[in-house]
Design an enzyme around this catalytic site. Structure first.
Site, PDB file in Angstrom:
ATOM      1  N   HIS A 312      23.510  27.510  36.833  1.00 19.47           N
ATOM      2  CA  HIS A 312      23.457  28.735  37.015  1.00 19.47           C
ATOM      3  C   HIS A 312      23.706  29.539  38.610  1.00 19.47           C
ATOM      4  O   HIS A 312      22.982  28.784  39.238  1.00 19.47           O
ATOM      5  CB  HIS A 312      22.392  29.326  36.567  1.00 19.47           C
ATOM      6  N   ASP A 369      23.357  29.169  27.507  1.00 21.22           N
ATOM      7  CA  ASP A 369      24.133  28.751  26.433  1.00 21.22           C
ATOM      8  C   ASP A 369      24.128  27.315  26.083  1.00 21.22           C
ATOM      9  O   ASP A 369      24.694  26.614  24.920  1.00 21.22           O
ATOM     10  CB  ASP A 369      25.716  28.762  27.256  1.00 21.22           C
TER      11      ASP A 369
HETATM   12  N1  ACO Z   1      28.164  19.998  35.965  1.00 26.86           N
HETATM   13  C1  ACO Z   1      28.343  19.390  36.840  1.00 26.86           C
HETATM   14  N2  ACO Z   1      28.232  19.867  38.198  1.00 26.86           N
HETATM   15  C2  ACO Z   1      28.086  20.962  38.317  1.00 26.86           C
HETATM   16  C3  ACO Z   1      27.742  21.842  37.178  1.00 26.86           C
HETATM   17  C4  ACO Z   1      27.706  21.445  35.877  1.00 26.86           C
HETATM   18  N3  ACO Z   1      27.538  22.147  34.882  1.00 26.86           N
HETATM   19  N4  ACO Z   1      27.635  23.068  37.623  1.00 26.86           N
HETATM   20  C5  ACO Z   1      27.531  23.191  39.057  1.00 26.86           C
HETATM   21  N5  ACO Z   1      27.764  21.780  39.423  1.00 26.86           N
HETATM   22  C6  ACO Z   1      27.842  21.142  40.807  1.00 26.86           C
HETATM   23  C7  ACO Z   1      29.159  21.696  41.553  1.00 26.86           C
HETATM   24  O1  ACO Z   1      30.295  20.975  41.455  1.00 26.86           O
HETATM   25  C8  ACO Z   1      28.760  21.747  42.857  1.00 26.86           C
HETATM   26  O2  ACO Z   1      28.828  20.405  43.325  1.00 26.86           O
HETATM   27  P1  ACO Z   1      29.164  20.105  44.969  1.00 26.86           P
HETATM   28  O3  ACO Z   1      28.153  20.828  45.899  1.00 26.86           O
HETATM   29  O4  ACO Z   1      28.808  18.587  45.088  1.00 26.86           O
HETATM   30  O5  ACO Z   1      30.481  20.634  45.314  1.00 26.86           O
HETATM   31  C9  ACO Z   1      27.267  22.311  42.971  1.00 26.86           C
HETATM   32  O6  ACO Z   1      26.817  21.935  41.579  1.00 26.86           O
HETATM   33  C10 ACO Z   1      27.149  24.031  42.920  1.00 26.86           C
HETATM   34  O7  ACO Z   1      28.005  24.444  42.013  1.00 26.86           O
HETATM   35  P2  ACO Z   1      28.602  25.560  41.970  1.00 26.86           P
HETATM   36  O8  ACO Z   1      30.149  25.661  41.165  1.00 26.86           O
HETATM   37  O9  ACO Z   1      29.060  25.994  43.445  1.00 26.86           O
HETATM   38  O10 ACO Z   1      27.812  26.591  41.519  1.00 26.86           O
HETATM   39  P3  ACO Z   1      28.149  28.217  41.155  1.00 26.86           P
HETATM   40  O11 ACO Z   1      27.189  28.853  41.330  1.00 26.86           O
HETATM   41  O12 ACO Z   1      29.348  28.693  41.818  1.00 26.86           O
HETATM   42  O13 ACO Z   1      28.323  28.075  39.618  1.00 26.86           O
HETATM   43  C11 ACO Z   1      28.284  27.885  37.126  1.00 26.86           C
HETATM   44  C12 ACO Z   1      27.496  28.266  38.434  1.00 26.86           C
HETATM   45  C13 ACO Z   1      29.501  28.377  36.944  1.00 26.86           C
HETATM   46  C14 ACO Z   1      27.137  28.398  35.941  1.00 26.86           C
HETATM   47  C15 ACO Z   1      28.289  26.461  37.213  1.00 26.86           C
HETATM   48  O14 ACO Z   1      27.320  25.869  37.398  1.00 26.86           O
HETATM   49  C16 ACO Z   1      28.955  25.914  35.980  1.00 26.86           C
HETATM   50  O15 ACO Z   1      30.376  25.708  35.991  1.00 26.86           O
HETATM   51  N6  ACO Z   1      28.425  25.536  34.998  1.00 26.86           N
HETATM   52  C17 ACO Z   1      29.029  24.903  33.725  1.00 26.86           C
HETATM   53  C18 ACO Z   1      29.425  26.404  32.893  1.00 26.86           C
HETATM   54  C19 ACO Z   1      28.443  27.244  32.197  1.00 26.86           C
HETATM   55  O16 ACO Z   1      27.599  26.670  31.658  1.00 26.86           O
HETATM   56  N7  ACO Z   1      28.495  28.484  32.259  1.00 26.86           N
HETATM   57  C20 ACO Z   1      27.526  29.535  31.696  1.00 26.86           C
HETATM   58  C21 ACO Z   1      26.516  30.124  32.808  1.00 26.86           C
HETATM   59  S1  ACO Z   1      25.427  31.065  32.271  1.00 26.86           S
HETATM   60  C22 ACO Z   1      26.429  32.415  31.553  1.00 26.86           C
HETATM   61  O17 ACO Z   1      27.326  32.752  32.427  1.00 26.86           O
HETATM   62  C23 ACO Z   1      25.964  33.035  30.400  1.00 26.86           C
END
Ligand code: ACO
Length: 435
Positions: A312, A369
């Site tokens: 998140h 979710d």
């Molecule tokens: N699985 C694996 N790795 C992940 C995940 C995940 N679900 N989420 C983040 N990471 C990793 C990224 O690859 C990144 O790694 P790095 O630092 O080595 O490059 C690090 O964690 C930070 O991730 P970001 O994408 O920069 O974080 P951001 O805050 O931009 O994204 C998000 C947040 C979009 C929710 C992300 O965690 C994600 O894609 N999760 C899966 C989708 C999801 O569940 N979305 C629902 C969110 S809640 C809502 O909107 C209702």
């Protein structure tokens, strides 16, 4: 004691020989923000902050969340208390109007919702125009913006007298539209709303009853629906809410602004994740249930796979909604007498991820979710309806933000800047002279 919102500090920004004093504003929960409103006017520079990671675009008094401590409060009231004691209708009122309603206010609001539940009969024809496999989020977004064509009085956002009625219409009709979209997709007749049923029961009746036989709303399902809608009802400046605000800042009407929010919510990184979670769990099950393989895949930078329902932007400790939903998933499934292997896989996945350095270092935890889809599935909702249910829950939050913005005399059209990185000045080359 300082006032609720105050400025007692300044941050200084020095660029060449210019010194800009920026007030530091403190909000009611002690959060601080540097006010850079004068930045461009005084220095000619803009702030570059991709994805708004550091940027507060507004001051808002609707929802407080602390991602480090896992706190979420609507108008000051903890989500845990609302989940335990409130109803979705009451919570909607709280979000939109700022306080819990008294008896009379609740009665008036509920009556408005009851009175406005039908959609214009002609709108039923719209559903037949979509192809059979149409995703219900596309149907919902189209139908919501179309509502504006039936209520021309509500298109003028400065018409304050219309605002309350438009809000009630929307909260009530979106439920009817969502249920009709589902009925159309499975070829069953539309079931009209019933005035004697409460908000959630009315929705479940429209979703699951058929004219051929009696249908009793299971109180367990009604309770679960109520809980899930409350937990989704607002989450301050998330992607879809910011979209609603962005569109609304151009003085776009409520129907158009909310329709835009629905489109943003559909994205798999946002509300669309609830559908993706179940599809991911099904894949893991069909692939032999090897949870470790998928955890490894999520860590593999060569793969685009992510653990859906994990991570998140704001929560870096735990998502309080996920905590409540996980408990509810166990309770609902056991009361309904359902054993779902996907719940076991989800728990195994959570345990594996939470003990893995990759997820620990990046502070990745289950989000709202992760477990919600398991409850929806047990209740009988098809997977492609999950994000529609999220939209139904998030609606009062979107409306509260749109209303807050419309009533704020300082609101301006949202118009971010950019840092241009394209070609510098060059000339048009006629087609025959291009290489
Ligand atoms: N699985 C694996 N790795 C992940 C995940 C995940 N679900 N989420 C983040 N990471 C990793 C990224 O690859 C990144 O790694 P790095 O630092 O080595 O490059 C690090 O964690 C930070 O991730 P970001 O994408 O920069 O974080 P951001 O805050 O931009 O994204 C998000 C947040 C979009 C929710 C992300 O965690 C994600 O894609 N999760 C899966 C989708 C999801 O569940 N979305 C629902 C969110 S809640 C809502 O909107 C209702």
């Amino acid at each position: 004691m300082p006032p609720a919102i105050y400025t007692d500090k300044h941050a200084a920004l020095g660029i060449s020989d210019i010194r800009l004093d920026c007030p530091v504003i403190t909000g009611t929960e002690g959060e601080q923000a540097i006010d850079v409103a004068q930045l461009r006017a005084r220095t000619g520079l803009v702030a570059l902050d991709p994805a708004f990671v550091n940027t507060a675009a507004v001051k808002s008094s609707i929802t407080f969340l602390d991602g480090e401590l896992g706190i979420l409060r609507y108008r000051g009231i903890p989500i845990e208390e609302l989940a335990d004691r409130s109803s979705f209708v009451e919570t909607s009122y709280l979000l939109v109007y700022g306080d819990l309603p008294n008896h009379e206010q609740l009665h008036r609001f509920s009556t408005l919702l009851t009175r406005h539940s039908l959609i214009h009969e002609d709108m039923k024809n719209f559903f037949t125009g979509f192809p059979p496999g149409a995703h219900p989020m596309a149907v919902l977004a189209s139908m919501v913006v179309s509502l504006g064509t039936y209520y021309p009085d509500s298109l003028n956002v400065d018409n304050r007298a219309q605002m309350d009625i438009t809000i009630a219409r929307l909260i009530s009709k979106v439920r009817t539209i969502a249920a009709f979209a589902y009925k159309k997709s499975i070829g069953q007749p539309f079931v009209y709303p019933q005035n004697h049923l409460r908000y959630c029961a009315n929705f479940l009746n429209m979703m699951f009853s058929v004219p051929a036989e009696p249908y009793e709303v299971d109180p367990e399902l009604e309770k679960a629906m109520n809980l899930l809608l409350i937990l989704h009802a607002d989450h301050e400046q998330n992607c879809s809410t910011s979209t609603v605000r962005m569109v609304g800042s151009a003085k776009a009407n409520l129907f158009a602004s909310i329709s835009a929010g629905i489109c943003a919510l559909w994205g798999p990184l946002h509300g669309g994740a609830n559908q993706e979670v179940i599809e991911m769990l099904e894949n893991i099950r069909d692939d032999g249930g090897n949870v470790k393989k998928y955890v490894a895949l999520a860590k593999d930078k060569a793969s685009t796979f992510r653990l859906m329902g994990f991570g998140h932007r704001v929560y870096k400790n735990f998502d309080p909604r996920a905590k409540l939903i996980k408990v509810a998933a166990d309770r609902v499934l056991s009361r309904l007498g359902i054993k779902d292997p996907l719940l076991d896989i989800a728990k195994e996945l959570e345990d594996a991820a939470l003990s893995d350095d990759y997820f620990i270092e990046r502070k990745l935890y289950p989000n709202v979710d992760f477990y919600s889809g398991i409850i929806y599935r047990a209740m009988g909702f098809p997977t492609n309806m999950f994000t529609v249910l999220f939209a139904l829950g998030r609606l009062p939050g979107w409306i509260a933000h749109w209303r807050e913005m419309m009533l704020d005399p300082t609101t301006k059209i949202a118009r971010p800047r950019q840092l241009y990185t394209g070609p510098t000045h060059r000339h048009y080359v006629p087609l025959e002279e291009r290489g």
